[in-house]
Design a protein around this motif. Sequence first.
Motif, PDB file in Angstrom:
ATOM      1  N   SER A 124       2.251   0.623   3.116  1.00  0.00           N
ATOM      2  CA  SER A 124       2.113  -0.608   3.906  1.00  0.00           C
ATOM      3  C   SER A 124       0.660  -0.951   4.206  1.00  0.00           C
ATOM      4  CB  SER A 124       2.922  -0.511   5.200  1.00  0.00           C
ATOM      5  OG  SER A 124       2.549   0.621   5.953  1.00  0.00           O
ATOM      6  N   THR A 129       3.579  -4.614   6.107  1.00  0.00           N
ATOM      7  CA  THR A 129       4.873  -4.100   6.553  1.00  0.00           C
ATOM      8  C   THR A 129       5.998  -5.004   6.056  1.00  0.00           C
ATOM      9  OG1 THR A 129       4.669  -5.310   8.633  1.00  0.00           O
ATOM     10  CG2 THR A 129       3.889  -3.021   8.600  1.00  0.00           C
ATOM     11  N   GLU A 139       9.338   3.254   7.509  1.00  0.00           N
ATOM     12  CA  GLU A 139       8.575   2.675   6.403  1.00  0.00           C
ATOM     13  C   GLU A 139       7.143   3.182   6.401  1.00  0.00           C
ATOM     14  OE1 GLU A 139       8.860  -1.683   5.085  1.00  0.00           O
ATOM     15  OE2 GLU A 139       6.911  -1.622   6.109  1.00  0.00           O
ATOM     16  N   ASN A 140       6.592   3.322   7.588  1.00  0.00           N
ATOM     17  CA  ASN A 140       5.198   3.755   7.691  1.00  0.00           C
ATOM     18  C   ASN A 140       4.985   5.239   7.379  1.00  0.00           C
ATOM     19  OD1 ASN A 140       3.881   1.335   8.195  1.00  0.00           O
ATOM     20  ND2 ASN A 140       4.257   1.447  10.412  1.00  0.00           N
TER      21      ASN A 140
END
Length: 355
Positions: A124, A129, A139-140
């Motif tokens: 990201s 994002t 996700e991070n």
Amino acid sequence: MKKIITFLLAMVLISCSSDETSTSTIPEEEMYFPPIGSTNWETKTIQSLNWNQSEVQPLLDYLELKNTKSFIILHNGKIVMENYFNGHTATTPWYWASAGKTLTATVTGIAEQEGFLNINNKVSDYLGTGWTSAPLIKENLITNKHLLTMTSGLNDAPGDDVSPANLQYVANAGTRWAYHNVYVKLQDVVAASTGQTWTNYFNTKLRDKIGMTGGSWIQNGGLSVYWSTTRNMARFGLLALNKGKWKNTQVVPQVYMENASATSQNINLAYGYLWWLNGKASYHMPQSQIQLNGSLIPSGPNDMYCALGKNDQKIYVIPSRKLVIIRMGDAADGSNFALSDFDEVLWQKINAVIN
């Protein structure tokens, strides 16, 4: 008389020592690289390598029987076998399928060397994002290295579609190995970080530097699939064999190539950076969470690493034997994602020739 005998013995010893020295200092054959922009490619014979000529025809018969279109063996860069089947020719392009994953891994290493990206940074950082549908905190966790090693933790069940809606959280990044086309997002990372299109950066930094002329990325179901001649695939295999160096030019950092062709995580020991690795204690098959004990291709050399694509597109790199072996064609048997039963039997046939 005693002095004469002593002198003669000394001369014999010096002569023997000189012979041993001259034998031990005979230089090894330098690795050969076909010239850029030329169709010339040096060859060597089966006989010069003391291989088994009588087993060549059974190998070729098997390849033809199993829907092969092309087959090449390089030894130290020179062509030993080059065969085409079923109307395919040296100038006919064919798809690499997932064997092309290794092209993406290689170009990622080039971009890192040039300072555009870091494989340990999160995806990201480059794509922003929302590139997945996973919760932001999950996700991070996903780094470029997780994409290189198939450990993103994203759901591999929905198929080839890599739109955000299809990239769903299943497990924390780094805790689950799953064969997944999400690796293609590395091409977006390279494009975003370099400010160039993926194709342009690939062409200038890899394709053109090793003479892979005429190849191209073609969109297929939302994914870019590389098409080229078999010799172009062989050029890339030769670059890998020489640890990212083409003649006198280090195209890809050597350390990166060494890491790419070594175990990259502790879940699937037989996987590097989008390369399959032979000779490990266990492995996972594509689309499976089951750990299987033993070597990926038992008949293959333990130090071999491979680019394996759907329907049996193959690059085998064997450093201990200075070999690169290419197979392109239709599926030998049923459709498969990468590894197939064909690999094991094919290596039995190859061994009959080269051992």
